[in-house]
Design an enzyme around this catalytic site. Structure first.
Site, PDB file in Angstrom:
ATOM      1  N   HIS A  35      21.099 -16.404  -6.105  1.00  0.00           N
ATOM      2  CA  HIS A  35      20.028 -16.439  -7.108  1.00  0.00           C
ATOM      3  C   HIS A  35      18.662 -16.551  -6.440  1.00  0.00           C
ATOM      4  CE1 HIS A  35      17.745 -18.742 -10.379  1.00  0.00           C
ATOM      5  NE2 HIS A  35      18.007 -17.558 -10.904  1.00  0.00           N
TER       6      HIS A  35
ATOM      7  N   HIS B 167       9.451 -14.225 -10.215  1.00  0.00           N
ATOM      8  CA  HIS B 167       9.952 -14.672 -11.511  1.00  0.00           C
ATOM      9  C   HIS B 167       8.845 -14.883 -12.540  1.00  0.00           C
ATOM     10  CE1 HIS B 167      11.288 -17.623 -14.536  1.00  0.00           C
ATOM     11  NE2 HIS B 167      12.447 -16.970 -14.454  1.00  0.00           N
TER      12      HIS B 167
ATOM     13  N   GLU C 247      16.820  -8.188 -12.336  1.00  0.00           N
ATOM     14  CA  GLU C 247      16.415  -8.527 -13.704  1.00  0.00           C
ATOM     15  C   GLU C 247      14.990  -8.055 -13.972  1.00  0.00           C
ATOM     16  OE1 GLU C 247      15.437 -12.261 -16.687  1.00  0.00           O
ATOM     17  OE2 GLU C 247      16.597 -12.649 -14.859  1.00  0.00           O
TER      18      GLU C 247
END
Length: 264
Positions: free
Chosen positions: A13, A55, A128
């Site tokens: 991650h 992110h 993502e």
């Protein structure tokens, strides 16, 4: 809940983000050295059209300054470093080794893809796309263009695309129908709506906290027969639950630890 126990794929991650600053090249290389079988990243688009691994919308948490990624050019972002927040006392450590600036700068998705492509074993890449964003569909367009550059739009490629946005995944499927997509699910209560819009073959991506709090939720997902990729799995109990559910992949901040637990 399924009675069978499976061995899930271990996906790092944002790299080995427990040990090193997330989304830095150093964190991803650390994950690969640990044996991670996949790498996960979030991507955003800069004002001059580059996909970067990041992110948050803004730089405050990991870049230690104000500014929105979407309003800055890559050259501006390349002047910053993204590791000091992880260890703010590092400069006071006289015995710490000199830090390679390339390992702590803004990482482009292209560079991460090159690392994956050049590695001596197969590494999968879970990407993502973050929404909402000022650039909308352009994010997926640029992403698919990059996947095509590496030949990863074909069946069997190492990349998959994840999003909480159903519309974003539809865009990817239209442009690159052979690229696997993962429908991320933030809340168990969203499942009745989500299951109505899933396309054939879409992978399910629930969060481990929801699987833990709502045990029947995991059972319902397992009964669909779809692949399940779970984020973010960091404890023994979470790993055991995923194995009982027959989860295909776990996304973890601790790839070395999870590999040790799985493979001894």
């Amino acid at each position: 809940m399924r009675a069978r126990v499976v061995r899930p794929q271990v996906v790092a991650h944002r790299g080995a983000s427990e040990a090193l600053a997330e989304h830095t090249l150093g964190a991803y290389l650390e994950a690969l050295d640990a044996g991670a079988e996949g790498l996960e990243c979030d991507v955003r688009l800069t004002s001059d059209g580059h996909l970067v691994c990041f992110h948050d919308r803004d730089l405050r948490r990991t870049g230690s300054r104000r500014g929105l990624v979407s309003t800055m050019e890559l050259a501006e972002l390349d002047q910053l470093e993204f590791a000091s927040w992880k260890n703010p006392w590092a400069e006071l450590d006289d015995e710490a080794p000199d830090r390679d600036s390339e390992l702590v700068r803004m990482l482009t998705l292209r560079k991460l893809c090159e690392v994956v492509a050049d590695h001596d074993r197969r590494i999968e890449l879970a990407i993502e796309t973050k929404h909402p964003t000022r650039y909308g569909a352009l994010v997926e367009k640029r992403l698919v263009e990059l996947l095509r550059h590496f030949g990863w739009h074909r069946p069997g490629g190492p990349a998959r695309v994840m999003s909480f946005s159903w519309v974003a995944l539809q865009r990817v499927q239209r442009m690159a129908p052979d690229v696997p997509v993962v429908m991320l699910i933030e809340r168990a209560r969203h499942w009745p709506v989500v299951k109505q819009v899933l396309e054939d073959g879409w992978i399910l991506g629930p969060g481990i906290d929801q699987l833990t709090r709502h045990r029947s939720f995991g059972s319902r997902l397992a009964r669909t027969g779809r692949e399940i990729h779970v984020w973010t799995v960091n404890t023994d109990a979470q790993l055991e639950l995923c194995r009982e559910l027959g989860v295909t992949a776990i996304i973890t901040d601790r790839p070395a630890y999870m590999l040790e637990q799985l493979d001894g």
